[in-house]
Every structure is written in C-alpha cells, then in structure tokens.
Design an enzyme around this catalytic site. Sequence first.
Site, PDB file in Angstrom:
ATOM      1  N   ASP A  32      40.372 -12.207  75.496  1.00 45.32           N
ATOM      2  CA  ASP A  32      39.576 -11.271  76.302  1.00 45.32           C
ATOM      3  C   ASP A  32      39.241 -10.074  75.422  1.00 45.32           C
ATOM      4  O   ASP A  32      39.915  -9.817  74.420  1.00 45.32           O
ATOM      5  CB  ASP A  32      40.366 -10.815  77.535  1.00 45.32           C
ATOM      6  N   ARG A 150      35.344 -28.005  97.869  1.00 47.31           N
ATOM      7  CA  ARG A 150      35.084 -27.186  99.063  1.00 47.31           C
ATOM      8  C   ARG A 150      34.572 -28.065 100.207  1.00 47.31           C
ATOM      9  O   ARG A 150      35.018 -27.947 101.351  1.00 47.31           O
ATOM     10  CB  ARG A 150      34.040 -26.099  98.728  1.00 47.31           C
ATOM     11  N   HIS A 174      24.238 -25.138  90.778  1.00 48.30           N
ATOM     12  CA  HIS A 174      25.345 -24.400  91.419  1.00 48.30           C
ATOM     13  C   HIS A 174      24.772 -23.120  92.030  1.00 48.30           C
ATOM     14  O   HIS A 174      24.990 -22.025  91.540  1.00 48.30           O
ATOM     15  CB  HIS A 174      26.409 -24.081  90.358  1.00 48.30           C
TER      16      HIS A 174
HETATM   17  N1  APR Z   1      34.796 -11.923  75.594  1.00 47.52           N
HETATM   18  C1  APR Z   1      35.923 -12.164  76.267  1.00 47.52           C
HETATM   19  N2  APR Z   1      36.146 -11.759  77.522  1.00 47.52           N
HETATM   20  C2  APR Z   1      35.179 -11.050  78.121  1.00 47.52           C
HETATM   21  C3  APR Z   1      33.956 -10.740  77.477  1.00 47.52           C
HETATM   22  C4  APR Z   1      33.786 -11.205  76.150  1.00 47.52           C
HETATM   23  N3  APR Z   1      32.673 -10.982  75.468  1.00 47.52           N
HETATM   24  N4  APR Z   1      33.207 -10.031  78.352  1.00 47.52           N
HETATM   25  C5  APR Z   1      33.913  -9.916  79.497  1.00 47.52           C
HETATM   26  N5  APR Z   1      35.101 -10.523  79.359  1.00 47.52           N
HETATM   27  C6  APR Z   1      36.197 -10.641  80.322  1.00 47.52           C
HETATM   28  C7  APR Z   1      36.475  -9.377  81.129  1.00 47.52           C
HETATM   29  O1  APR Z   1      37.149  -8.407  80.346  1.00 47.52           O
HETATM   30  C8  APR Z   1      37.317  -9.938  82.271  1.00 47.52           C
HETATM   31  O2  APR Z   1      38.704  -9.889  81.981  1.00 47.52           O
HETATM   32  O3  APR Z   1      35.926 -11.619  81.306  1.00 47.52           O
HETATM   33  C9  APR Z   1      36.859 -11.407  82.360  1.00 47.52           C
HETATM   34  C10 APR Z   1      36.214 -11.763  83.683  1.00 47.52           C
HETATM   35  O4  APR Z   1      37.191 -11.705  84.654  1.00 47.52           O
HETATM   36  P1  APR Z   1      36.905 -11.288  86.170  1.00 47.52           P
HETATM   37  O5  APR Z   1      36.128 -10.013  86.182  1.00 47.52           O
HETATM   38  O6  APR Z   1      38.191 -11.363  86.905  1.00 47.52           O
HETATM   39  O7  APR Z   1      35.903 -12.426  86.679  1.00 47.52           O
HETATM   40  P2  APR Z   1      36.306 -13.898  87.207  1.00 47.52           P
HETATM   41  O8  APR Z   1      36.526 -13.849  88.670  1.00 47.52           O
HETATM   42  O9  APR Z   1      37.341 -14.477  86.341  1.00 47.52           O
HETATM   43  O10 APR Z   1      34.914 -14.653  87.001  1.00 47.52           O
HETATM   44  C11 APR Z   1      34.417 -14.902  85.701  1.00 47.52           C
HETATM   45  O11 APR Z   1      33.491 -17.014  86.301  1.00 47.52           O
HETATM   46  O12 APR Z   1      33.267 -18.064  88.353  1.00 47.52           O
HETATM   47  C12 APR Z   1      32.622 -17.297  87.387  1.00 47.52           C
HETATM   48  O13 APR Z   1      30.992 -16.007  88.645  1.00 47.52           O
HETATM   49  C13 APR Z   1      32.195 -15.941  87.923  1.00 47.52           C
HETATM   50  O14 APR Z   1      30.803 -15.355  86.084  1.00 47.52           O
HETATM   51  C14 APR Z   1      32.062 -15.149  86.658  1.00 47.52           C
HETATM   52  C15 APR Z   1      33.161 -15.745  85.768  1.00 47.52           C
END
Ligand code: APR
Length: 307
Positions: A32, A150, A174
């Site tokens: 991340d 689902r 989707h």
């Molecule tokens: N590299 C790595 N991690 C990243 C980057 C990057 N360039 N940009 C953002 N992130 C990380 C964020 O820091 C965060 O921890 O991606 C993570 C996303 O986590 P959440 O905000 O909890 O989102 P989440 O619910 O996991 O969904 C992520 O999956 O189902 C899809 O629509 C949803 O597009 C979304 C994705």
Amino acid sequence: MKISVIGAGNVGASAALKLCEKGLAEDVVLVDIMEGIPQGKSLDISQAMPLNSSNTKIKGTNDYSEIRDSDIVIVTAGVPRKPGMTRDDLFNVNATITKSIAKEIKLHAPDSIIIVVTNPLDVMAYLMMKETGSDKSKIIGMAGVLDSARFRAFLAMETGAKVEDIEAMVLGGHGDSMVPLAEHIMISGKQVSGIISKKKLQQIIQRTKDGGAEIVKYLKTGSAYYAPAAAIVEMVESILKEDGKILPCSVYLEGEYGYSDIFIGVPVKLCREGIKEIVELNLTGEEKALLDRSAGEVKDTIKNFNI
Ligand code: APR
C-alpha cells in the site's frame, strides 16, 4: 507460490487474511502507499496464523520491488464508492492509480497472473492489459463470482434452500447492466420457475444488480469487502487447484459471444497459466439481448474514457 495483494484497505486486507488462513501460498505480500498500514495489518495477520495452523508468511510493505516474481498479483488499490455514486464515477481517480500499479507490475512481476478488483472493473481490467502489455490470458477481472454469490445468497434467503444447492450465474459488465441469468437457475436440481414467481424473481434480480449499492448505502463511507474478498479467494483457489470450475470472470474477448476488444463477464475455466478456456453457454434470446446491451455499455465507457 507467491501472491501479492496491492491495496491494504478493506478488500485487500480481507483477501490477504483469507489467503493466509487457507495457506494458499508460501508467501503473501501486501502493498500500500500508506506508510505503516500494510506493515501493521500484515503483522496482525501473521499473528493469527498459529491459530489457523497455517505457515503462510505475509509481509507488508510500501516498496513495490517486493512483489518481484509473484505468481499472482491481486489489484485492489483505489477509491471505493460513496452513497449515490456509480462505479463509473470512480474512473478518473482509479485510472491514475491503476496506471501507476501497471507500471510496477510490468517492472517487477511481468509474468504474473493479474486479478483486477478495482472499479469500474471491466474498464480497469482493459486499462491494466493495455498498460502492462500482458497477454490476455493473464488478466482476469473479479466481478461475476461476487455478483453470482450475491444472486445465490438472495435466492437462498427466498427459498430456504442450501446455498450449495443453488446454481446461478451473473454475466456482463460489473455495473447496472449486469445480467443475472434468469433461465439458468437451478435450485436443488429443479428449474426456478416452479419454485419462485416471476415477479419475485425479478425483484431478486434487481436486488442482485443493486447488491453493491445496497451495502454502500448502509456503510456510507465505503463499499463491500467480505464477499469481494471471498470471491477473490475462490478465483485464486481455482487457479491453483485447476479444478475446472466454471467461474464468471471479466476477460478480454476476441469474438467469443460475438464481442471483440472488450473486457466483460463470461464463464471461464482458470488454470495456473491464467485463463484456460472461455465457456460459451447457450443463452436464451432474452439473456443474449441483455448481454448485448451490457457489452454496448462497457464499450461506450471504454470509448468515453478514451482508453
Ligand atoms: N498503490 C497501493 N495502494 C494504493 C494506491 C497505490 N497507488 N492508491 C491507493 N491505495 C490504497 C489506499 O491507500 C487504501 O489503503 O488502496 C486502498 C483502498 O482501500 P479502501 O479505501 O478500503 O477501499 P476498498 O474497499 O478496499 O476498495 C478498493 O476495490 O471493490 C473495489 O470499488 C472498490 O475500487 C475499490 C477497490
């Protein structure tokens, strides 16, 4: 077996936990951009392993070079929806993130199978293929397995049947135009028409299409992650075990089902090289018409966003 999960948010961390609990890889890497988050979550997950009798090692990092030589890279990085948003509303921000991750995968794990989870899913999978230059057999979008789960969950709630006795599949993009196959449902070996009224089935189909939005509405600050993580793991297991399961996944089509130059959900068989086979089902006229509409919408989005 080495599996990397990009994005240590809700979906990524939940998927990493499940992969480790099931011992599906020797090594899992959680990446991340947020400092401390992948490290902290990985340490937490590693401390659960003695309680799961799993020897999978997990490492959290902000350094993309740690994904080197991964067999599978799962991309969950990006912004989730907020109430009232469509998945397409996420395009601009998530496309920038997906492009930057594609560069890293190309550099460090060019031969990996890439499971794309970030939304808008079909468009992000298309972008990932374009940006990595990976073979079409290596890029698989996760959506249909989730949408089908689902659908089955709602059919089970309605009928009281066991989930394992319910066969049902969702194809297409989707998004709002996804296609729960009304004529391909089997419940305890019987056709659905004798069990659920037409009106009720239509309601279940609509609830399936709105399945993600229903959860976003409750959570307010994010979207679903338990079922998405389970769907990712189902795909990984099928890749590793080569069990021949037919799973709906978003894949690149070149003529199959009559569509070309598009990622869209169709039934596939997975294997350790990626996509083994695209399965062509005999769809009814109505199902095919709905799939045509969905494919048209995904094509328009690809065109509108100028990918
Ligand atoms: N590299 C790595 N991690 C990243 C980057 C990057 N360039 N940009 C953002 N992130 C990380 C964020 O820091 C965060 O921890 O991606 C993570 C996303 O986590 P959440 O905000 O909890 O989102 P989440 O619910 O996991 O969904 C992520 O999956 O189902 C899809 O629509 C949803 O597009 C979304 C994705």
